[in-house]
Design a protein around this motif. Structure first.
Motif, mmCIF file in Angstrom:
data_model
loop_
_atom_site.group_PDB
_atom_site.id
_atom_site.type_symbol
_atom_site.label_atom_id
_atom_site.label_comp_id
_atom_site.label_asym_id
_atom_site.label_seq_id
_atom_site.Cartn_x
_atom_site.Cartn_y
_atom_site.Cartn_z
ATOM 1 N N LEU A 174 0.815 -1.264 0.005
ATOM 2 C CA LEU A 174 -0.185 0.023 0.133
ATOM 3 C C LEU A 174 0.726 1.073 -0.135
ATOM 4 N N HIS A 175 0.549 2.358 -0.598
ATOM 5 C CA HIS A 175 1.108 3.407 -0.495
ATOM 6 C C HIS A 175 0.028 4.671 0.134
ATOM 7 N N TRP A 176 0.620 5.766 0.717
ATOM 8 C CA TRP A 176 0.035 6.924 0.978
ATOM 9 C C TRP A 176 -0.386 7.842 -0.137
ATOM 10 N N ILE A 177 -1.741 8.419 -0.385
ATOM 11 C CA ILE A 177 -1.884 8.828 -1.588
ATOM 12 C C ILE A 177 -2.513 10.262 -1.173
ATOM 13 N N GLY A 178 -2.599 10.744 -0.232
ATOM 14 C CA GLY A 178 -3.191 11.893 0.311
ATOM 15 C C GLY A 178 -4.672 11.947 0.051
ATOM 16 N N PHE A 179 -4.961 12.923 -0.436
ATOM 17 C CA PHE A 179 -6.414 13.185 -0.334
ATOM 18 C C PHE A 179 -7.130 12.587 -1.860
ATOM 19 N N ASP A 180 -6.521 11.891 -2.482
ATOM 20 C CA ASP A 180 -6.882 11.559 -3.788
ATOM 21 C C ASP A 180 -8.121 10.713 -3.792
ATOM 22 N N ASN A 181 -8.367 9.954 -2.885
ATOM 23 C CA ASN A 181 -9.816 9.399 -2.833
ATOM 24 C C ASN A 181 -11.004 10.242 -2.564
ATOM 25 N N PHE A 182 -10.711 11.392 -1.666
ATOM 26 C CA PHE A 182 -11.640 12.164 -1.485
ATOM 27 C C PHE A 182 -11.911 13.259 -2.994
ATOM 28 N N LYS A 183 -10.773 13.386 -3.367
ATOM 29 C CA LYS A 183 -10.841 14.180 -4.869
ATOM 30 C C LYS A 183 -11.615 13.220 -5.717
ATOM 31 N N ALA A 184 -11.379 12.117 -5.766
ATOM 32 C CA ALA A 184 -12.006 11.110 -6.861
ATOM 33 C C ALA A 184 -13.597 11.060 -6.543
ATOM 34 N N LEU A 185 -13.874 11.187 -5.403
ATOM 35 C CA LEU A 185 -15.384 11.187 -4.988
ATOM 36 C C LEU A 185 -15.924 12.575 -5.284
ATOM 37 N N PHE A 186 -15.445 13.643 -5.721
ATOM 38 C CA PHE A 186 -16.219 14.939 -6.111
ATOM 39 C C PHE A 186 -15.791 15.097 -7.432
ATOM 40 N N THR A 187 -14.803 14.645 -8.234
ATOM 41 C CA THR A 187 -14.360 14.973 -9.515
ATOM 42 C C THR A 187 -14.776 14.078 -10.516
ATOM 43 N N ASP A 188 -14.057 12.695 -9.969
ATOM 44 C CA ASP A 188 -14.516 11.651 -11.115
ATOM 45 C C ASP A 188 -16.157 11.428 -11.488
ATOM 46 N N PRO A 189 -16.464 11.479 -12.601
ATOM 47 C CA PRO A 189 -17.928 11.298 -13.009
ATOM 48 C C PRO A 189 -18.470 10.087 -12.254
ATOM 49 N N ASN A 396 -13.306 -2.428 -2.204
ATOM 50 C CA ASN A 396 -12.655 -1.038 -2.503
ATOM 51 C C ASN A 396 -12.807 -0.494 -1.291
ATOM 52 N N TYR A 397 -11.820 -0.871 -0.404
ATOM 53 C CA TYR A 397 -11.620 -0.225 1.099
ATOM 54 C C TYR A 397 -11.290 1.009 0.999
ATOM 55 N N LYS A 398 -10.368 1.535 0.165
ATOM 56 C CA LYS A 398 -9.852 3.167 0.253
ATOM 57 C C LYS A 398 -11.260 4.050 0.075
ATOM 58 N N MET A 399 -12.238 3.710 -1.012
ATOM 59 C CA MET A 399 -13.331 4.443 -1.159
ATOM 60 C C MET A 399 -14.374 4.189 -0.058
ATOM 61 N N ALA A 400 -14.548 3.014 0.431
ATOM 62 C CA ALA A 400 -15.371 2.904 1.405
ATOM 63 C C ALA A 400 -14.968 3.468 2.949
ATOM 64 N N ALA A 401 -13.606 3.624 3.167
ATOM 65 C CA ALA A 401 -13.295 4.278 4.259
ATOM 66 C C ALA A 401 -13.387 5.961 3.815
ATOM 67 N N ALA A 402 -13.367 6.411 2.798
ATOM 68 C CA ALA A 402 -13.449 7.812 2.487
ATOM 69 C C ALA A 402 -14.917 8.307 2.708
ATOM 70 N N ILE A 403 -15.898 7.298 2.186
ATOM 71 C CA ILE A 403 -17.361 7.724 2.417
ATOM 72 C C ILE A 403 -17.624 7.603 3.847
ATOM 73 N N SER A 404 -17.008 6.544 4.599
ATOM 74 C CA SER A 404 -17.267 6.330 6.142
ATOM 75 C C SER A 404 -16.912 7.776 6.808
ATOM 76 N N ILE A 405 -15.957 8.389 6.319
ATOM 77 C CA ILE A 405 -15.504 9.551 7.089
ATOM 78 C C ILE A 405 -16.551 10.611 6.786
ATOM 79 N N ILE A 406 -16.998 10.703 5.539
ATOM 80 C CA ILE A 406 -17.927 11.783 5.397
ATOM 81 C C ILE A 406 -19.234 11.506 5.883
#
Length: 431
Positions: A174-189, A396-406
């Motif tokens: 795994l690698h640290w990718i910062g806020f890329d997951n949160f960015k994808a939630l709001f920018t990726d169609p 898809n654990y990374k996006m599930a975690a990002a959505i859980s935070i929101i």
């Protein structure tokens, strides 16, 4: 006879600053204060922690920063767990270290002011009397840290990594990718459309389903409470029966009843009118059906709640209203409704909070379906069921975690707002 004035001197030259400075090595400050037992214990505890946990903590922080170095050998999840545990341990040790410094400084200050050094028995008794609440709270706090705070930190950490089905340890690092997951939630169609759809439906579902079940339960309670209605006990028993049946069984039964092809709703009711409604395959009708099911499951509790409240309203109020010429509507508006709402408002608010994360009904009825083109979420998915799907079906654990935070932030803000408006919070500073 004249007595020559003498300049007062401290009872004993003792430096609090020196005691605190010596406590940089835990225990030395206490030994300087002649608190030999306490100083020895502090020193032994410090040496024990250093010898037992230094290697674990160093490795943990290295793993927390790098998440491993060799694929198929290093497991990033294990390093993340060890790193978070090391972080928690360092925070606890830092608090104990700060207490060591403050304790040495406080004792030295008391000694310099003339206080005697307490005996071991007196010190133990004083510590027990003053610190008894902490002896009770600290074990519970440690347990809370390991069972609540640590899993929460692990979930939050995953939101900042690239952990998904195609990048799973130990085959990959795994690698640290910062806020890329949160960015994808709001920018990726794909993700932004899914998030908007699920979040908006979650709000609609919470407001509509909860409000309708409250309205139905209140209406039935008012009608049955009328003096002209007979056989009240039998009617109330019938209305409470849906509450007595386990909710998961009700959800599964309704899922079969609303089946498009063989369900009793279409086959035995709408088929006589030449209509077959796609309850489970059309997004709109699936949402209508699931709201109906939630109303059926929720109104008995509300009905029971309001029934108890209505029976507690004094009849003198209504008799006084009759004397003043009050109409039935006026009595309902100015007596029944205010009393019922005042007594049940906190519990009704909890109903909204419960339905916001009501996973059971969504998953058991149709697992969040039907699928929607252009989205990776179902038409009836709410946030909690979407997170479940992303975690256990799509990995898809990374996006599930990002959505859980929101989701957690939304619930926390709502809960804090409601808590600050409660009477207990407003009166907390009075005492």
């Amino acid at each position: 006879m004249l007595v020559k004035a003498t300049k007062s001197v401290p009872v004993r030259a003792h430096s609090p600053k020196l005691a605190a400075l010596l406590s940089v090595i835990p225990g030395l400050g206490q030994l300087y204060n002649k608190r030999y037992v306490k100083g020895t214990l502090f020193l032994l505890l410090a040496l024990s922690f250093v010898s037992a946990f230094s290697s674990f903590i160093v490795t943990g922080f290295w793993g927390l920063i790098t998440l491993g170095a060799t694929p198929e050998v290093d497991d990033s999840r294990a390093y993340l767990v060890q790193g978070l545990l090391s972080l928690i341990a360092v925070v606890i040790l830092a608090c104990m270290y700060a207490y060591n410094l403050l304790d040495a400084h406080r004792d030295a200050k008391q000694i310099s002011e003339g206080s005697r050094i307490p005996s071991m028995r007196d010190a133990f008794q004083s510590t027990w009397d003053q610190g008894f609440p902490y002896f009770i709270v600290v074990p519970s706090f440690i347990l809370l840290t390991l069972t609540v705070i640590f899993p929460l930190l692990f979930m939050v950490s995953l939101a900042f990594t690239d952990f998904n089905l195609y990048n799973s340890p130990p085959a990959h690092l795994l690698h640290w990718i910062g806020f890329d997951n949160f960015k994808a939630l709001f920018t990726d169609p794909l993700w932004s459309k899914s998030l908007t759809s699920v979040l908006s439906w979650t709000v609609v579902w919470t407001l509509v389903a909860t409000t309708l079940q409250i309205a139905l339960g209140f209406f039935l309670a008012v009608v049955i409470n009328d003096t002209r209605v007979r056989f009240k006990k039998i009617i109330r028993t019938v209305f409470i029966l849906p509450w007595a049946v386990p909710s998961f069984m009700t959800a599964l039964i309704f899922s079969a009843m609303f089946n498009d092809n063989f369900g009793a709703v279409n086959r035995d009711i709408f088929s006589h009118f030449g209509v077959l409604i796609p309850w489970l395959t059309d997004p709109f009708w699936a949402r209508v059906a699931i709201i109906f099911v939630q109303i059926w499951l929720g109104f008995p509790y509300i009905f029971t709640l309001f029934t108890g409240v209505l029976q507690s309203i004094s009849k003198d109020w209504y008799e006084a209203a009759d004397v003043d010429g009050g109409t039935r509507w006026q009595k309902f508006r100015y007596i029944t409704l205010p009393h019922a709402m005042y007594a049940t408002a906190p519990l009704l608010i909890m109903q909204y909070s419960y339905n916001f994360s009501n996973f059971n009904i969504i998953y058991l009825f149709n697992k969040g379906g039907p699928p929607v083109p252009g989205q990776n979420s179902g038409a009836t998915d709410i946030l909690i069921s979407w997170v479940y799907t992303l975690t256990f079906q799509q990995n898809n654990y990374k996006m599930a975690a990002a959505i859980s935070i929101i989701m957690g932030l939304v619930v926390a803000v709502f809960a804090l707002y409601q808590f600050r408006r409660t009477r207990a919070f407003k009166e907390e500073g009075i005492y």
